[in-house]
Write a protein that holds these residues in place. Structure first.
Motif, PDB file in Angstrom:
ATOM      1  N   ASP A 141     -11.418 -13.983  -0.528  1.00 48.01           N
ATOM      2  CA  ASP A 141     -10.529 -13.465  -1.567  1.00 48.01           C
ATOM      3  C   ASP A 141     -10.720 -11.962  -1.721  1.00 48.01           C
ATOM      4  N   LEU A 142      -9.654 -11.272  -2.027  1.00 46.53           N
ATOM      5  CA  LEU A 142      -9.689  -9.835  -2.273  1.00 46.53           C
ATOM      6  C   LEU A 142      -9.764  -9.605  -3.773  1.00 46.53           C
ATOM      7  N   GLY A 143     -10.536  -8.599  -4.182  1.00 48.23           N
ATOM      8  CA  GLY A 143     -10.666  -8.388  -5.620  1.00 48.23           C
ATOM      9  C   GLY A 143     -11.313  -7.075  -5.979  1.00 48.23           C
ATOM     10  N   SER A 144     -11.542  -6.923  -7.280  1.00 51.95           N
ATOM     11  CA  SER A 144     -12.160  -5.709  -7.803  1.00 51.95           C
ATOM     12  C   SER A 144     -13.102  -6.080  -8.937  1.00 51.95           C
ATOM     13  N   ILE A 145     -14.014  -5.184  -9.263  1.00 48.54           N
ATOM     14  CA  ILE A 145     -14.992  -5.372 -10.343  1.00 48.54           C
ATOM     15  C   ILE A 145     -14.958  -4.136 -11.225  1.00 48.54           C
ATOM     16  N   ASP A 146     -14.768  -4.308 -12.547  1.00 46.13           N
ATOM     17  CA  ASP A 146     -14.742  -3.135 -13.420  1.00 46.13           C
ATOM     18  C   ASP A 146     -16.150  -2.776 -13.886  1.00 46.13           C
ATOM     19  N   ASP A 147     -16.251  -1.747 -14.715  1.00 42.35           N
ATOM     20  CA  ASP A 147     -17.558  -1.238 -15.115  1.00 42.35           C
ATOM     21  C   ASP A 147     -18.361  -2.221 -15.955  1.00 42.35           C
ATOM     22  N   GLU A 148     -17.688  -3.177 -16.606  1.00 43.12           N
ATOM     23  CA  GLU A 148     -18.380  -4.173 -17.420  1.00 43.12           C
ATOM     24  C   GLU A 148     -18.669  -5.452 -16.643  1.00 43.12           C
ATOM     25  N   GLY A 149     -18.331  -5.468 -15.355  1.00 40.55           N
ATOM     26  CA  GLY A 149     -18.606  -6.633 -14.522  1.00 40.55           C
ATOM     27  C   GLY A 149     -17.498  -7.659 -14.477  1.00 40.55           C
ATOM     28  N   PHE A 150     -16.354  -7.377 -15.109  1.00 37.18           N
ATOM     29  CA  PHE A 150     -15.242  -8.322 -15.062  1.00 37.18           C
ATOM     30  C   PHE A 150     -14.544  -8.226 -13.707  1.00 37.18           C
ATOM     31  N   ILE A 151     -14.267  -9.383 -13.140  1.00 40.77           N
ATOM     32  CA  ILE A 151     -13.757  -9.471 -11.773  1.00 40.77           C
ATOM     33  C   ILE A 151     -12.279  -9.855 -11.802  1.00 40.77           C
ATOM     34  N   SER A 152     -11.512  -9.237 -10.943  1.00 38.65           N
ATOM     35  CA  SER A 152     -10.093  -9.571 -10.811  1.00 38.65           C
ATOM     36  C   SER A 152      -9.804  -9.940  -9.368  1.00 38.65           C
ATOM     37  N   ILE A 153      -8.985 -10.970  -9.188  1.00 36.60           N
ATOM     38  CA  ILE A 153      -8.534 -11.375  -7.849  1.00 36.60           C
ATOM     39  C   ILE A 153      -7.210 -10.669  -7.566  1.00 36.60           C
ATOM     40  N   THR A 154      -7.122 -10.013  -6.440  1.00 33.07           N
ATOM     41  CA  THR A 154      -5.884  -9.315  -6.082  1.00 33.07           C
ATOM     42  C   THR A 154      -5.141  -9.987  -4.927  1.00 33.07           C
ATOM     43  N   GLY A 155      -5.764 -10.943  -4.277  1.00 29.44           N
ATOM     44  CA  GLY A 155      -5.094 -11.629  -3.176  1.00 29.44           C
ATOM     45  C   GLY A 155      -6.101 -12.377  -2.330  1.00 29.44           C
ATOM     46  N   ARG A 156      -5.615 -12.947  -1.252  1.00 32.00           N
ATOM     47  CA  ARG A 156      -6.484 -13.682  -0.330  1.00 32.00           C
ATOM     48  C   ARG A 156      -6.284 -13.133   1.063  1.00 32.00           C
ATOM     49  N   LYS A 157      -7.391 -12.852   1.751  1.00 28.52           N
ATOM     50  CA  LYS A 157      -7.300 -12.225   3.072  1.00 28.52           C
ATOM     51  C   LYS A 157      -6.426 -13.035   4.026  1.00 28.52           C
ATOM     52  N   LYS A 158      -6.688 -14.334   4.117  1.00 31.46           N
ATOM     53  CA  LYS A 158      -5.969 -15.154   5.085  1.00 31.46           C
ATOM     54  C   LYS A 158      -4.551 -15.467   4.623  1.00 31.46           C
ATOM     55  N   ASP A 159      -4.321 -15.472   3.301  1.00 34.68           N
ATOM     56  CA  ASP A 159      -2.988 -15.777   2.795  1.00 34.68           C
ATOM     57  C   ASP A 159      -2.134 -14.527   2.640  1.00 34.68           C
ATOM     58  N   LEU A 160      -2.727 -13.372   2.888  1.00 32.14           N
ATOM     59  CA  LEU A 160      -1.986 -12.135   2.736  1.00 32.14           C
ATOM     60  C   LEU A 160      -0.806 -12.112   3.707  1.00 32.14           C
ATOM     61  N   ILE A 161       0.375 -11.879   3.167  1.00 27.32           N
ATOM     62  CA  ILE A 161       1.585 -11.823   3.983  1.00 27.32           C
ATOM     63  C   ILE A 161       1.833 -10.375   4.393  1.00 27.32           C
ATOM     64  N   ILE A 162       2.035 -10.159   5.669  1.00 24.59           N
ATOM     65  CA  ILE A 162       2.404  -8.836   6.165  1.00 24.59           C
ATOM     66  C   ILE A 162       3.800  -8.953   6.757  1.00 24.59           C
ATOM     67  N   THR A 163       4.772  -8.362   6.095  1.00 21.58           N
ATOM     68  CA  THR A 163       6.155  -8.476   6.550  1.00 21.58           C
ATOM     69  C   THR A 163       6.361  -7.688   7.838  1.00 21.58           C
ATOM     70  N   ALA A 164       7.525  -7.906   8.450  1.00 22.07           N
ATOM     71  CA  ALA A 164       7.844  -7.191   9.688  1.00 22.07           C
ATOM     72  C   ALA A 164       7.868  -5.689   9.465  1.00 22.07           C
ATOM     73  N   GLY A 165       8.129  -5.276   8.238  1.00 26.73           N
ATOM     74  CA  GLY A 165       8.138  -3.850   7.916  1.00 26.73           C
ATOM     75  C   GLY A 165       6.773  -3.293   7.594  1.00 26.73           C
ATOM     76  N   GLY A 166       5.726  -4.150   7.693  1.00 24.73           N
ATOM     77  CA  GLY A 166       4.359  -3.685   7.462  1.00 24.73           C
ATOM     78  C   GLY A 166       3.909  -3.726   6.015  1.00 24.73           C
ATOM     79  N   LYS A 167       4.690  -4.326   5.126  1.00 23.66           N
ATOM     80  CA  LYS A 167       4.326  -4.407   3.716  1.00 23.66           C
ATOM     81  C   LYS A 167       3.364  -5.561   3.478  1.00 23.66           C
ATOM     82  N   ASN A 168       2.226  -5.274   2.819  1.00 21.10           N
ATOM     83  CA  ASN A 168       1.261  -6.315   2.471  1.00 21.10           C
ATOM     84  C   ASN A 168       1.674  -6.968   1.151  1.00 21.10           C
ATOM     85  N   VAL A 169       1.793  -8.290   1.151  1.00 20.68           N
ATOM     86  CA  VAL A 169       2.233  -9.021  -0.034  1.00 20.68           C
ATOM     87  C   VAL A 169       1.256 -10.154  -0.313  1.00 20.68           C
TER      88      VAL A 169
END
Length: 605
Positions: A445-473
């Protein structure tokens, strides 16, 4: 690692012992209080005290020893959630054997794979139908010695055999089990491929169960704590919650009938609720449909808007005075009735297993039920982080449990390190070496961690869609919003290597009809009628537009198809934890994707 955060251990909890010791220590603390509750055949709640349940576990363990079960043997359980499942699970592990869960919905082929991969020697099944499934593969599994059927007296059989084993022999078997020993092999539900067996030790469970109770004392500790568990015990999260309850002071209620879950909530009266997002979406939709049109509908819609506004204000640290006044009024008029759906005693809810739509989270937070979103994997015994009961942040998956570390790798992947990280993948050393490096489990899973340790999920590496135009979704956010509609059952976003992003959408016939009825429209009889109904199609269009408003045009759903079928476990399109099998779905509906959506015969994505 680019960023790392560890929640320190602030509570004095032991990391020693086995899964059995979690139970035995709880019983030593509160031997006569209600530990496990269940409904009997008449629908009445019955109770095991701690002392009585531990005695039952001892009898079952003795019976297993008398039947020749030895340390290291693999024993499978294939049944719905029940007190028998829980008692057998702990009895098996108490003497050093390994519990191997099998979903009752698994096919004969899947059963054969698990039984052979884990070298299962005995299987406990619930009923004749499941026995027949196992019988079908018996000639493919020469090591399989016995099949025990719960409905035909398997518990009583073990209790009868228990007389052949002395207390001293049982205690000697228990004493031969160490924290470093394997406790179970759990096969992943396989949304992205063939299930792999995850090897979990006693210490893995002991550590995270005690860490979980210490991290969430408002939920786990104190008098009157109650949880109604209805998730399948073949899933590691449900099994973990058993041990979490025993590590704390929680009375564990067990139910497996989702059709009666609202009645069960109201009679059992849990103090906290554990469920996947879909359950909370259904409760919200049911409340909205019950209000209907007219004055009641207007009141509900206004109350829902005030609840969300109040929640946003609470999260930002400032609630306008007028909203506070309106919130207090609606608490008596509307919100209390919604909370009564859960039995009237519920204080918190924990949501996991799939992304939670923030509008749903803000609604429940506003009506007085904080949805504490969490995150975990089979590889860490399920939970690794969760929002705290105080200072929670909606839109995040919380902070690490005590003694758990999260990190963000250079490519944005979230990694986890703790004593709960599994030993590895059964018979797959190459996968173990790939996924666990220097003690860090790579989650995918792709994500981030803020200064207080709270974690957010931004996507999944294997489920990440890359369109023919190169856009990551990342499809999760779009799917989550679309599935908040009362008529939508599932949404799968596709578009990898395609010209644009699209979606396959299925309809929940029962919910759709309830929604149509609440709007004064005629109901439909079949899914075929539902997917062509103009009112339903307009609702789907609305919610797709709502999802698209959260992303750029290049990431938006440009076309979609409403299917006249369902995604289910039975047809192989959903995992037992209700996750869509993207690859299987894309293969099954390749013609629709290639011809009706994209208009050309393209290679399968």
């Amino acid at each position: 690692m680019l960023r790392e955060y560890t929640t320190p251990i602030t509570s004095n909890f032991s990391i020693d012992g086995t899964v059995y010791s979690i139970l035995s220590e709880r019983v030593a603390r509160t031997p006569d209080s209600s530990l496990v509750e269940y409904k009997d055949d008449s629908g009445q709640w019955q109770s095991f005290s701690g002392r009585k349940f531990l005695s039952l576990v001892h009898q079952l363990a003795k019976g297993l020893l008398a039947k020749g079960v030895q340390k290291g043997d693999s024993i499978a359980i294939m049944a719905h959630t029940s007190w028998q499942w829980t008692a057998l699970d702990i009895a098996i592990m108490s003497i050093g054997a390994l519990t191997v869960p099998i979903y009752e919905t698994n096919s004969a082929q899947q059963i054969a794979m698990i039984v052979n991969d884990a070298n299962v020697s005995r299987v406990f099944v619930e009923n004749d139908a499941l026995r027949e499934k196992v019988e079908q593969i018996k000639d493919q599994a020469p090591q399989l010695q016995e099949i025990f059927e719960l409905d035909s007296g398997a518990i009583e059989l073990l209790q009868a055999y228990a007389h052949s084993t002395t207390d001293e022999e049982l205690q000697a078997a228990i004493d031969r089990v160490y924290g470093s020993d394997l406790a179970t092999i759990v096969y992943t539900s396989g949304s992205t491929g063939t299930p792999k067996g995850v090897e979990l030790t006693h210490q893995n469970f002991v550590y995270i169960a005690r860490s979980g109770a210490a991290s969430m004392p408002d939920i786990a500790l104190g008098e009157g704590r109650r949880l109604l568990l209805f998730l399948p015990l073949a899933h590691v999260f449900a099994r973990y919650m058993q041990f979490f309850c025993f590590a704390g002071d929680v009375t564990l209620g067990l139910s497996s009938n989702l059709k009666t879950i609202i009645k069960d909530f109201q009679s059992f009266k849990p103090t906290f609720v554990l469920a996947v997002p879909r359950i909370f979406e259904k409760v919200y939709n049911a409340a909205s449909q019950k209000a209907g049109k007219g004055l009641r509908g207007l009141i509900f819609n206004r109350a829902a808007q005030v609840a969300r506004t109040w929640s946003h204000g609470q999260q930002e640290g400032h609630i306008p005075a007028l909203i506070s006044l309106q919130h207090a009024i609606y608490s008596k008029l509307v919100y209390n009735a919604i909370l009564d759906v859960f039995g009237g005693k519920v204080e918190y809810a924990v949501s996991g297993g799939a992304p939670l739509d923030q509008s749903i989270a803000h609604f429940f937070n506003g009506v007085g039920l904080p949805l504490l979103e969490g995150y975990g994997m089979t590889e860490v015994c399920a939970p690794a982080c969760v929002n705290p009961t105080s200072g929670y942040k909606i839109g995040t998956i919380g902070i690490p449990l005590q003694g758990v570390s999260f990190a963000v790798a250079e490519d944005g992947e979230l990694c986890i390190k703790s004593l709960a990280v599994c030993k590895g993948y059964h018979h797959h050393p190459e996968l173990t070496a790939q996924q666990i490096t220097d003690g860090w489990l790579h989650t995918g899973d792709l994500g981030s961690i803020d200064d207080e340790g709270f974690i957010s999920i931004t996507g999944r590496k294997k489920d990440l869609i890359i369109t023919a135009g190169g856009k990551n979704v990342s499809p999760d956010g779009l799917q989550t919003v679309v599935m908040t509609s009362p008529v939508v059952s599932q949404c799968v976003v596709i578009g990898d290597r395609r010209r644009f992003v699209s979606a396959l959408i299925t309809i929940d016939l029962e919910d759709a009809n309830a929604w149509l009825e609440s709007n004064g429209a005629q109901t439909v009889q079949t899914l075929e009628q539902a997917c062509t109904n103009p009112i339903i199609r307009a609702e789907v269009e609305r919610v797709v537009d709502l999802a698209n408003a959260t992303v750029s045009r290049a990431e938006s759903i440009r076309k979609y198809e409403i299917l006249d079928t369902e995604f289910t476990e039975a047809n192989g399109l959903l995992t037992p934890s209700l996750k869509a099998k993207r690859q299987v779905i894309e293969q099954r509906f390749a013609d629709i994707i290639n011809n009706k959506i994209y208009g050309v015969n393209q290679p399968k994505a």
